[in-house]
Scaffold this motif. Sequence first.
Motif, PDB file in Angstrom:
ATOM      1  N   ASN A 227      58.053  82.267  32.525  1.00  0.00           N
ATOM      2  CA  ASN A 227      56.999  81.264  32.617  1.00  0.00           C
ATOM      3  C   ASN A 227      55.734  81.703  31.882  1.00  0.00           C
ATOM      4  N   SER A 228      55.627  82.994  31.557  1.00  0.00           N
ATOM      5  CA  SER A 228      54.379  83.480  30.953  1.00  0.00           C
ATOM      6  C   SER A 228      54.190  82.974  29.530  1.00  0.00           C
ATOM      7  N   LEU A 229      55.234  83.005  28.710  1.00  0.00           N
ATOM      8  CA  LEU A 229      55.094  82.484  27.356  1.00  0.00           C
ATOM      9  C   LEU A 229      54.848  80.985  27.375  1.00  0.00           C
ATOM     10  N   LEU A 230      55.485  80.286  28.322  1.00  0.00           N
ATOM     11  CA  LEU A 230      55.237  78.856  28.455  1.00  0.00           C
ATOM     12  C   LEU A 230      53.771  78.608  28.793  1.00  0.00           C
ATOM     13  N   GLU A 231      53.246  79.350  29.773  1.00  0.00           N
ATOM     14  CA  GLU A 231      51.846  79.155  30.157  1.00  0.00           C
ATOM     15  C   GLU A 231      50.915  79.465  28.994  1.00  0.00           C
ATOM     16  N   ALA A 232      51.168  80.567  28.277  1.00  0.00           N
ATOM     17  CA  ALA A 232      50.290  80.951  27.178  1.00  0.00           C
ATOM     18  C   ALA A 232      50.189  79.849  26.133  1.00  0.00           C
ATOM     19  N   ALA A 233      51.327  79.263  25.773  1.00  0.00           N
ATOM     20  CA  ALA A 233      51.324  78.231  24.738  1.00  0.00           C
ATOM     21  C   ALA A 233      50.849  76.883  25.274  1.00  0.00           C
ATOM     22  N   ALA A 234      51.372  76.460  26.428  1.00  0.00           N
ATOM     23  CA  ALA A 234      51.023  75.141  26.963  1.00  0.00           C
ATOM     24  C   ALA A 234      49.552  75.068  27.346  1.00  0.00           C
ATOM     25  N   PHE A 235      49.089  76.038  28.134  1.00  0.00           N
ATOM     26  CA  PHE A 235      47.689  76.027  28.537  1.00  0.00           C
ATOM     27  C   PHE A 235      46.779  76.498  27.411  1.00  0.00           C
ATOM     28  N   GLY A 236      47.326  77.276  26.466  1.00  0.00           N
ATOM     29  CA  GLY A 236      46.548  77.623  25.281  1.00  0.00           C
ATOM     30  C   GLY A 236      46.188  76.386  24.483  1.00  0.00           C
ATOM     31  N   ARG A 237      47.126  75.464  24.327  1.00  0.00           N
ATOM     32  CA  ARG A 237      46.858  74.220  23.611  1.00  0.00           C
ATOM     33  C   ARG A 237      45.789  73.408  24.334  1.00  0.00           C
ATOM     34  N   ARG A 238      45.921  73.322  25.656  1.00  0.00           N
ATOM     35  CA  ARG A 238      44.946  72.554  26.424  1.00  0.00           C
ATOM     36  C   ARG A 238      43.559  73.204  26.343  1.00  0.00           C
ATOM     37  N   THR A 239      43.529  74.531  26.402  1.00  0.00           N
ATOM     38  CA  THR A 239      42.257  75.252  26.345  1.00  0.00           C
ATOM     39  C   THR A 239      41.591  75.061  24.988  1.00  0.00           C
ATOM     40  N   GLY A 240      42.375  75.075  23.927  1.00  0.00           N
ATOM     41  CA  GLY A 240      41.805  74.849  22.607  1.00  0.00           C
ATOM     42  C   GLY A 240      41.126  73.502  22.498  1.00  0.00           C
ATOM     43  N   HIS A 241      41.776  72.464  23.019  1.00  0.00           N
ATOM     44  CA  HIS A 241      41.185  71.117  23.003  1.00  0.00           C
ATOM     45  C   HIS A 241      39.885  71.095  23.805  1.00  0.00           C
ATOM     46  N   ALA A 242      39.914  71.691  25.008  1.00  0.00           N
ATOM     47  CA  ALA A 242      38.738  71.660  25.878  1.00  0.00           C
ATOM     48  C   ALA A 242      37.581  72.468  25.291  1.00  0.00           C
ATOM     49  N   ALA A 243      37.872  73.657  24.755  1.00  0.00           N
ATOM     50  CA  ALA A 243      36.817  74.495  24.188  1.00  0.00           C
ATOM     51  C   ALA A 243      36.201  73.845  22.953  1.00  0.00           C
ATOM     52  N   ALA A 244      37.018  73.141  22.188  1.00  0.00           N
ATOM     53  CA  ALA A 244      36.514  72.476  20.987  1.00  0.00           C
ATOM     54  C   ALA A 244      35.544  71.353  21.323  1.00  0.00           C
ATOM     55  N   ALA A 245      35.644  70.811  22.528  1.00  0.00           N
ATOM     56  CA  ALA A 245      34.761  69.715  22.932  1.00  0.00           C
ATOM     57  C   ALA A 245      33.398  70.198  23.406  1.00  0.00           C
ATOM     58  N   GLU A 246      33.239  71.525  23.588  1.00  0.00           N
ATOM     59  CA  GLU A 246      31.962  72.061  24.052  1.00  0.00           C
ATOM     60  C   GLU A 246      30.923  72.036  22.927  1.00  0.00           C
ATOM     61  N   THR A 247      29.687  71.760  23.310  1.00  0.00           N
ATOM     62  CA  THR A 247      28.580  71.784  22.359  1.00  0.00           C
ATOM     63  C   THR A 247      27.567  72.841  22.796  1.00  0.00           C
ATOM     64  N   SER A 248      26.749  73.287  21.871  1.00  0.00           N
ATOM     65  CA  SER A 248      25.777  74.340  22.183  1.00  0.00           C
ATOM     66  C   SER A 248      24.766  73.844  23.212  1.00  0.00           C
ATOM     67  N   ARG A 249      24.587  74.645  24.272  1.00  0.00           N
ATOM     68  CA  ARG A 249      23.652  74.269  25.339  1.00  0.00           C
ATOM     69  C   ARG A 249      22.829  75.472  25.779  1.00  0.00           C
ATOM     70  N   GLN A 250      22.553  76.354  24.869  1.00  0.00           N
ATOM     71  CA  GLN A 250      21.827  77.569  25.224  1.00  0.00           C
ATOM     72  C   GLN A 250      20.443  77.235  25.761  1.00  0.00           C
ATOM     73  N   ARG A 251      20.099  77.873  26.880  1.00  0.00           N
ATOM     74  CA  ARG A 251      18.800  77.625  27.499  1.00  0.00           C
ATOM     75  C   ARG A 251      18.136  78.952  27.851  1.00  0.00           C
ATOM     76  N   GLY A 252      16.946  79.127  27.373  1.00  0.00           N
ATOM     77  CA  GLY A 252      16.156  80.267  27.818  1.00  0.00           C
ATOM     78  C   GLY A 252      16.599  81.589  27.218  1.00  0.00           C
ATOM     79  N   ILE A 253      16.261  82.627  27.937  1.00  0.00           N
ATOM     80  CA  ILE A 253      16.464  83.994  27.471  1.00  0.00           C
ATOM     81  C   ILE A 253      17.954  84.321  27.410  1.00  0.00           C
ATOM     82  N   VAL A 254      18.361  84.945  26.330  1.00  0.00           N
ATOM     83  CA  VAL A 254      19.740  85.403  26.201  1.00  0.00           C
ATOM     84  C   VAL A 254      19.822  86.841  26.707  1.00  0.00           C
ATOM     85  N   ARG A 255      20.815  87.115  27.553  1.00  0.00           N
ATOM     86  CA  ARG A 255      20.969  88.474  28.071  1.00  0.00           C
ATOM     87  C   ARG A 255      22.425  88.923  27.928  1.00  0.00           C
ATOM     88  N   SER A 256      22.601  90.197  27.692  1.00  0.00           N
ATOM     89  CA  SER A 256      23.932  90.764  27.518  1.00  0.00           C
ATOM     90  C   SER A 256      24.349  91.510  28.771  1.00  0.00           C
TER      91      SER A 256
END
Length: 503
Positions: A374-403
């Motif tokens: 099930n691990s390779l299935l999860e990596a590919a199936a949820f990897g595809r979904r994650t790529g779509h979701a991450a691509a929809a994010e826009t920059s929303r940086q607010r305030g001080i950046v900290r590491s």
Amino acid sequence: MSRLVHDGPLIIGGGLAGLSAALSAAPRPVLVISPAPLLEAASSAWAQGGVAAALSADDAPSLHLKDTEAAGAGLVDHGAAKALTADGRATVEWLASLGAPFDRDASGDFAVSLEAAHSRARVARVGGDGAGRAILSALVASARAADHVTVWEGARLRTLIQDATGRVVGAAIEKDDDLIEVIAPAVVLATGGAGGLFGRTTTPVALKGEGLGLAWAAGAEILDPEFVQFHPTAIDVGLDPMPLATEALRGDGARLIDAGGRYLLGPEPDADLKARDIVARAVHAAVAEERGAFLDARAAIGEHFPQAFPAVFAACMAVGLDPRLSPIPVAPAAHYHMGGIVADPDGRTTLPGLFAVGECAATGVHGANRLASNSLLEAAAFGRRTGHAAAAETSRQRGIVRSGPMIDDLPPEALAELRAAMSADCGVVRDAAGLTRLVALIDRLEAAHGAPPALVAARLIAEAALARRESRGGHYRSDHPATAPSPTHTRLRRDLAVVQAAA
């Protein structure tokens, strides 16, 4: 430190999960960070079994879901597992469309094999035991050819970057001896598992749970870190990491025996195809009792071994062992981390801007014990979904950046001591005495060397294992062998102690 502003997902990890996300984020530009050349040091490239999916006429996603939930011992998230198993065939077909050369039957459909705890033959394989590398090779070629994907090989994640609200807005990346602050609207952790924390492992030793440790330090929620799966048939010939003898060998009839030729789990034809935790404990007991544990494929595979399982055959022959003539010495080894960074099927974690996918994530589909392949299935199936979701994010940086804290390596002697203790005291069989001894060692190493993310990950695993006073799935406590009547999850945050909550 120089700064690069990147207008798309920043993906940390070049394995199957990371590259599936990268390809699926098109047309947004994607920057992939890989500490080693692609195809090296990725667990998915080492996977032998294949991709589990309902591909046959006598199978269905609902049956796959039922088997997944049964293996997970009460802790599988039904919704996530339903989404995963429903996407099985589409995921295999997508991988095939990219060039993954799955084995085919006479009619041209996907050939499938039986693995432990599956009620149907449903594992799509490549060349018998070469699925992981063949599939990842196809994705690597696609990623290199994709105009929207840039890959930094030989680059390493050092820390996550957050704004004043706690949102993850980038990461510090070490590349060519320079430290580069990459600011991005989404950061995807696809950093793999934690097998390298164990002295006996089948995974690349570079995978030490550092993504998990950094996510926890940033404030992300961690789920069930105590659940580590130990593969029962790692080839025990003194190598580090240990070569793997795929479960498909037992699916094709190979048997587990001791030095006297006695069956480890009984003479029934399917005795060796029980859930991995059961088989691993039987192998562990035989090794601990000095009876020896061996995988005997002489009758079931025999002369067909070089063609049927070329990777296992080559690993055996490299150490002077011919599996056509002699049983293969085996022992359990850390193989897969079911716990990890809390993430939904689209990769979203509890921290805005941070995604996690693959083995470093805990989506709930594996529960307390991952169902084989099930691990390779999860990596590919949820990897595809994650790529779509991450691509929809826009920059929303607010305030001080900290590491956050920078990744630092434990000195080699300290890492060796930790790995030996993790296998001895947090391995197949655990108890309070051993886990307490392990936590004390982690305390001592932290006092001497600080808290690098790998040591943080080891602490999360060990302390959660000490707190779970029951046996369930991959977590077995010899001092608490019973399974609690009500399944509970372990949920951890930096600002909370170990908390167990209803599943």
